[in-house]
Design an enzyme around this catalytic site. Structure first.
Site, mmCIF file in Angstrom:
data_model
loop_
_atom_site.group_PDB
_atom_site.id
_atom_site.type_symbol
_atom_site.label_atom_id
_atom_site.label_comp_id
_atom_site.label_asym_id
_atom_site.label_seq_id
_atom_site.Cartn_x
_atom_site.Cartn_y
_atom_site.Cartn_z
ATOM 1 N N THR A 200 23.809 -7.512 12.307
ATOM 2 C CA THR A 200 24.936 -8.250 12.915
ATOM 3 C C THR A 200 25.850 -8.760 11.807
ATOM 4 O O THR A 200 25.404 -8.999 10.690
ATOM 5 C CB THR A 200 24.469 -9.460 13.761
ATOM 6 N N VAL A 229 21.909 -8.593 26.391
ATOM 7 C CA VAL A 229 23.001 -9.211 25.648
ATOM 8 C C VAL A 229 22.405 -10.264 24.724
ATOM 9 O O VAL A 229 21.582 -11.080 25.152
ATOM 10 C CB VAL A 229 24.017 -9.852 26.620
ATOM 11 N N THR A 251 23.569 -14.891 12.774
ATOM 12 C CA THR A 251 22.939 -13.578 12.893
ATOM 13 C C THR A 251 21.442 -13.842 13.055
ATOM 14 O O THR A 251 20.988 -14.965 12.862
ATOM 15 C CB THR A 251 23.186 -12.704 11.643
#
Ligand code: GLY
Length: 350
Positions: A200, A229, A251
């Site tokens: 990420t 998600v 992250t």
């Protein structure tokens, strides 16, 4: 003379402006000094090219949100980063699904997309959600249709390398199915380190006017259940910005972060007067405290099996990158140099 306000512009700006005034007690910059022209861009460790690009664009006078989005677009478009955008590792069905959010301090506005397929720069779509709709988050097929309506081209985001790793993963899942085990069980070492660190990218910015912005974008958990998600597109979890206080993003294990609204918590700790580093570490401690209620997340010593990273910058230009575990890095550009720095941490592995 009264200005006529449509329902839509009331929703997008009226309530936003009113809310900002309530939260800041109507006082601009309460408790925070101005930054006297200081500029800072910080990002997760995979964002060195992002912090460099964003600073260059700030120097050219670009809006801070546009600058960080242009920065992370480099990583989204790079097939070598298997945690973000094009080339990201797919879900368990072999399909790449992306999540992204943006937040713009000066307007206290934000937008996000989740589980979007076939569009390699979801952060750009998130910005359009913010600018061109009365919504904050659009998901799945609706997000793809929205992107296409705005001229984005659909493309296959699954690279050959990601496809082969996904196949190998499927083959080694079980000996009770019809897949033979992979010829070699080893995943490539770079991919292994991504898998362990979750990947990420978050990028936060403070510009010379004292304005803040943030963007987070990801391909999410590798081999996730389709439709999963993470925290990245959840405003308050994957990122948060209060232009009077600071910006934060994350992250790492999204589920742990969503359940504590981590980035919002970091900004609120900064509002209470904690430095970015203290604010991030306090939020990480809260995540761990709440994880004690979920024993699968903890090892035999009661320590987290996972990692979460926070990145934060305040209105004064102080910044930090932090992690639960030692050994993480973050990228920072303070206008003088663009470099990786070791993150502050809570625990050291034995
Ligand atoms: N932090 C990224 C994710 O969990 O999807």
């Amino acid at each position: 003379m009264k200005t006529k306000i449509s329902r839509r512009s009331f929703i997008k700006s009226g309530i936003g402006a009113g809310t900002a005034a309530i939260f800041s007690g109507g006082k601009k910059g309460s408790g925070m000094q101005r930054n006297r022209g200081k500029k800072v861009v910080i990002s997760s460790a995979n964002g060195q090219r992002a912090t460099e690009k964003a600073m260059q664009l700030l120097d050219e006078g670009l809006d801070p949100l546009d600058a960080v989005i242009a920065g992370v677009n480099i990583i989204e478009s790079d097939p070598e980063d298997m945690t973000v955008g094009y080339g990201g590792l797919p879900n368990e069905d072999g399909v790449v699904e992306l999540d992204a959010s943006v937040m713009h301090g000066p307007t206290h506005n934000g937008g996000a997309v989740a589980s979007i397929r076939n569009i390699k720069n979801p952060s750009k779509v998130a910005k359009l959600v913010m600018e061109r709709t009365a919504h904050a988050l659009i998901v799945g097929r609706g997000a793809l249709r929205f992107a296409k309506n705005h001229g984005f081209k659909e493309e296959n985001l699954l690279t050959d390398r990601a496809r082969k790793i996904w196949l190998k993963h499927k083959e080694q899942l079980s000996d009770q199915d019809f897949w033979y085990p992979p010829k070699s069980k080893k995943l490539e070492s770079r991919v292994r380190s991504f898998v362990e660190s979750h990947g990420t990218i978050n990028c936060c910015v403070l510009d010379a006017n004292g304005d803040l912005a943030s963007v987070t974008t990801t391909s999410g958990f590798f081999f996730k259940i389709p439709g999963r998600v993470g925290d990245s597109p959840i405003i308050g979890a994957g990122l948060y910005v209060d232009n009077d206080v600071g910006a934060a993003g994350s992250t790492g294990l999204g589920e742990a972060n969503i359940l504590t609204c981590g980035s919002n918590m970091v900004v609120e700790f900064m509002r209470d007067g904690f430095s970015p580093e203290e604010a991030c570490l306090r939020a990480l401690k809260r995540i761990i405290a709440k994880s004690k209620l979920w024993p699968e997340r903890l090892d035999s010593k009661g320590l987290p099996r996972f990692d979460v990273n926070f990145y934060a910058v305040n209105k004064k230009g102080e910044y930090a990158g932090t992690a639960i575990w030692k050994g993480r890095y973050y990228s920072v550009n303070d206008g003088k140099e663009n470099k990786l720095k070791p993150s502050a941490y809570l625990f050291e592995r034995p």
